[in-house]
Design an enzyme around this catalytic site. Structure first.
Site, PDB file in Angstrom:
ATOM      1  N   TYR A 102     -29.336 -16.901   1.793  1.00 24.66           N
ATOM      2  CA  TYR A 102     -28.067 -16.154   1.941  1.00 24.66           C
ATOM      3  C   TYR A 102     -27.002 -16.668   2.742  1.00 24.66           C
ATOM      4  CZ  TYR A 102     -24.919 -12.247   3.358  1.00 24.66           C
ATOM      5  OH  TYR A 102     -23.852 -11.821   3.747  1.00 24.66           O
ATOM      6  N   ARG A 170     -27.211  -7.718  17.913  1.00 27.05           N
ATOM      7  CA  ARG A 170     -26.296  -7.692  16.660  1.00 27.05           C
ATOM      8  C   ARG A 170     -24.967  -7.059  17.168  1.00 27.05           C
ATOM      9  NH1 ARG A 170     -30.005 -10.123  15.240  1.00 27.05           N
ATOM     10  NH2 ARG A 170     -30.878 -10.348  13.390  1.00 27.05           N
TER      11      ARG A 170
END
Length: 272
Positions: A102, A170
């Site tokens: 990805y 994150r």
């Protein structure tokens, strides 16, 4: 952008279908390219499909835009391209270390976008999204984003499971700020041919995220358990957004905790 029509014409198609792309590009001045296979685990499970959609599909979008005389394409890139490169925060000049098919194909789109800007008379701006969240994300399926999954479990009165030790971090950026960045990137002078981080500059661990959402839900009895770590998962991620601030005028406005509270309220209303 001063005059935006409220009328929307929906065309269903696949970016791997050149005819469908050409039809969608007809008479268009500006393209926001967000079509993609978006899951890291899915890209590991089927890298050929991932490449077909994210790499070949993006090339078809760029070529269709060039042929149609489009002025600018805003491309949804990804912070996944930084991988586990240790420097923090992540800057556009940081070394790249894609850890999954990805991530590799999202970078492929950036490289092609820069090439089309330089040699094909098509302006392309790449926005490296960090972890987008907000209403309407689908919590279903094995590859769903973490925030809607946690919220769905809390609304169902279930416990939450975090991958590994939960200390992976994150930079969660609200969809309202993502939209604002796209609009800015669509017309900022001199912005084409480059990539920009779109995040908040704030680092949140997955474990802290689970605790925040549990507090918002008022579910003090919810247990946070640990499941096996995911293959290809990035350990830490947070954006330096100074370049986007300077070149695009980007400034995030949604505080992460406020955004989580609003997102939780939306899902609670949608399931009531």
């Amino acid at each position: 952008l001063a005059e935006v029509s409220a009328d929307v014409e929906l065309q269903r198609g696949d970016i791997r279908d050149a005819d469908a792309v050409d039809q969608a590009m007809d008479g268009v001045r500006l393209v926001f390219h967000h079509a993609a296979q978006v899951s890291v685990p899915a890209s590991v499970a089927d890298p050929t499909h991932n490449h077909d959609v994210n790499a070949t599909g993006t090339l078809r979008v760029l070529e269709g835009a060039r042929a149609a005389g489009v002025e600018r394409v805003v491309y949804a890139a990804s912070c996944a391209i930084y991988g586990n490169e240790p420097s923090l925060p992540k800057r556009e000049t940081s070394p790249l270390d894609p850890q999954s098919p990805y991530a590799a194909t999202k970078y492929f789109g950036e490289v092609y976008g820069a090439a089309y800007t330089q040699t094909m008379d098509l302006e392309v701006v790449a926005l490296r999204y960090f972890n987008a969240f907000g209403p309407r994300q689908d919590p279903a399926g094995g590859y769903a984003a973490v925030i809607p999954v946690f919220i769905a479990r809390l609304l169902a009165g279930q416990d939450i499971g975090v991958h590994g030790d939960g200390l992976q971090t994150r930079d969660f950026v609200h969809v309202d700020d993502i939209v604002a960045a796209n609009l800015l990137a669509s017309h900022a002078p001199g912005a084409s041919g480059r990539s920009y981080n779109i995040g908040t500059g704030r680092e949140t661990s997955i474990l802290d995220l689970a605790v925040h959402l549990r507090d918002i839900a008022g579910a003090s009895g919810c247990t946070i358990s640990h499941t096996p770590a995911r293959v290809g998962d990035v350990r830490r991620s947070v954006a330096d957004i100074s370049l986007a601030r300077e070149a695009l005028g980007y400034a995030p406005t949604v505080n992460t905790r406020d955004g989580l509270a609003g997102t939780f309220d939306w899902y609670r209303g949608a399931t009531a």
